[in-house]
Scaffold this motif. Structure first.
Motif, PDB file in Angstrom:
ATOM      1  N   ALA A  90       0.912  -1.158  -0.410  1.00  0.00           N
ATOM      2  CA  ALA A  90      -0.278  -0.247   0.219  1.00  0.00           C
ATOM      3  C   ALA A  90       0.749   1.660  -0.040  1.00  0.00           C
ATOM      4  N   ASN A  91       1.792   0.913   0.587  1.00  0.00           N
ATOM      5  CA  ASN A  91       2.495   1.952   0.534  1.00  0.00           C
ATOM      6  C   ASN A  91       3.846   2.622  -1.149  1.00  0.00           C
ATOM      7  N   ASP A  92       3.430   1.571  -1.467  1.00  0.00           N
ATOM      8  CA  ASP A  92       4.218   1.408  -3.114  1.00  0.00           C
ATOM      9  C   ASP A  92       3.629   2.199  -3.928  1.00  0.00           C
ATOM     10  N   VAL A  93       4.736   2.823  -4.185  1.00  0.00           N
ATOM     11  CA  VAL A  93       3.809   4.849  -5.675  1.00  0.00           C
ATOM     12  C   VAL A  93       3.124   3.493  -5.967  1.00  0.00           C
ATOM     13  N   ALA A 123      -3.729   1.130  -7.929  1.00  0.00           N
ATOM     14  CA  ALA A 123      -5.188   0.692  -7.521  1.00  0.00           C
ATOM     15  C   ALA A 123      -5.986   1.831  -7.415  1.00  0.00           C
ATOM     16  N   ALA A 124      -5.548   3.100  -8.164  1.00  0.00           N
ATOM     17  CA  ALA A 124      -6.405   4.109  -8.687  1.00  0.00           C
ATOM     18  C   ALA A 124      -6.983   3.777 -10.560  1.00  0.00           C
ATOM     19  N   THR A 125      -5.891   3.182 -10.822  1.00  0.00           N
ATOM     20  CA  THR A 125      -6.650   2.695 -12.286  1.00  0.00           C
ATOM     21  C   THR A 125      -7.431   1.566 -12.499  1.00  0.00           C
ATOM     22  N   ARG A 126      -7.118   0.581 -10.966  1.00  0.00           N
ATOM     23  CA  ARG A 126      -8.449  -0.043 -11.413  1.00  0.00           C
ATOM     24  C   ARG A 126      -9.595   0.463 -10.529  1.00  0.00           C
ATOM     25  N   ASN A 127      -9.683   1.231 -10.042  1.00  0.00           N
ATOM     26  CA  ASN A 127     -10.688   2.069  -9.667  1.00  0.00           C
ATOM     27  C   ASN A 127     -11.118   3.222 -10.976  1.00  0.00           C
ATOM     28  N   GLY A 128     -10.760   3.168 -11.823  1.00  0.00           N
ATOM     29  CA  GLY A 128     -11.053   3.935 -13.187  1.00  0.00           C
ATOM     30  C   GLY A 128     -10.958   5.476 -12.815  1.00  0.00           C
ATOM     31  N   PHE A 129      -9.307   5.563 -11.850  1.00  0.00           N
ATOM     32  CA  PHE A 129      -8.691   6.817 -12.062  1.00  0.00           C
ATOM     33  C   PHE A 129      -7.115   6.355 -12.684  1.00  0.00           C
ATOM     34  N   GLY A 166      -3.899   7.379 -14.913  1.00  0.00           N
ATOM     35  CA  GLY A 166      -3.235   8.830 -14.828  1.00  0.00           C
ATOM     36  C   GLY A 166      -3.120   9.288 -12.936  1.00  0.00           C
ATOM     37  N   GLY A 167      -3.848   8.407 -12.246  1.00  0.00           N
ATOM     38  CA  GLY A 167      -4.149   9.301 -11.125  1.00  0.00           C
ATOM     39  C   GLY A 167      -2.818   8.587 -10.335  1.00  0.00           C
ATOM     40  N   GLN A 168      -3.487   8.924  -9.132  1.00  0.00           N
ATOM     41  CA  GLN A 168      -2.533   7.847  -8.019  1.00  0.00           C
ATOM     42  C   GLN A 168      -3.192   8.282  -6.780  1.00  0.00           C
ATOM     43  N   PHE A 169      -3.523   6.756  -6.002  1.00  0.00           N
ATOM     44  CA  PHE A 169      -4.415   6.975  -4.961  1.00  0.00           C
ATOM     45  C   PHE A 169      -2.990   7.210  -3.349  1.00  0.00           C
ATOM     46  N   SER A 170      -3.515   7.576  -2.720  1.00  0.00           N
ATOM     47  CA  SER A 170      -2.946   7.754  -1.393  1.00  0.00           C
ATOM     48  C   SER A 170      -2.763   6.069  -1.114  1.00  0.00           C
ATOM     49  N   PRO A 171      -1.050   6.691   0.812  1.00  0.00           N
ATOM     50  CA  PRO A 171      -1.490   4.885   0.856  1.00  0.00           C
ATOM     51  C   PRO A 171      -2.628   4.712   1.780  1.00  0.00           C
ATOM     52  N   THR A 172      -3.544   5.920   2.179  1.00  0.00           N
ATOM     53  CA  THR A 172      -4.933   5.271   3.285  1.00  0.00           C
ATOM     54  C   THR A 172      -6.123   4.779   1.423  1.00  0.00           C
ATOM     55  N   ALA A 173      -5.580   5.367   0.852  1.00  0.00           N
ATOM     56  CA  ALA A 173      -6.715   4.871   0.020  1.00  0.00           C
ATOM     57  C   ALA A 173      -6.358   3.348  -0.738  1.00  0.00           C
TER      58      ALA A 173
END
Length: 89
Positions: free
Chosen positions: A17-20, A26-32, A34-41
């Motif tokens: 979860a801390n790996d950039v 995770a962002a891509t798999r959730n429909g974003f 080119g985005g990037q989730f925070s470690p919490t997301a």
């Protein structure tokens, strides 16, 4: 040996979860794309995919651990860290 690996799965999940790159995955798999989730997301994505409320459950829930391993493999292929099966060269 398997017991040791099972007990380390929650720690592996926390590190992931801390790996950039995983945060982008995770962002891509959730429909974003080119985005990037925070470690919490990213952690929340991991919990959702593994169908757990806590990463600790990965040490005791065989089905959740298998879902984690499948997601981790998908991430490794997505990130180019692992070659997709059947793609050689």
């Amino acid at each position: 040996m398997q017991q040791i690996t099972q007990n380390k799965t929650p720690m592996r999940a926390a590190m992931l979860a801390n790996d950039v790159a995983f945060q982008r995955y995770a962002a891509t798999r959730n429909g974003f794309p080119g985005g990037q989730f925070s470690p919490t997301a990213a952690t929340e994505h991991l919990r959702t995919v593994c169908q757990v409320t806590s990463r600790r459950q990965l040490a005791t829930d065989t089905a959740a651990r298998l879902r984690f391993e499948n997601m981790h493999t998908d991430f490794l292929i997505w990130s180019g860290r692992l070659q997709a099966p059947g793609k050689h060269g």
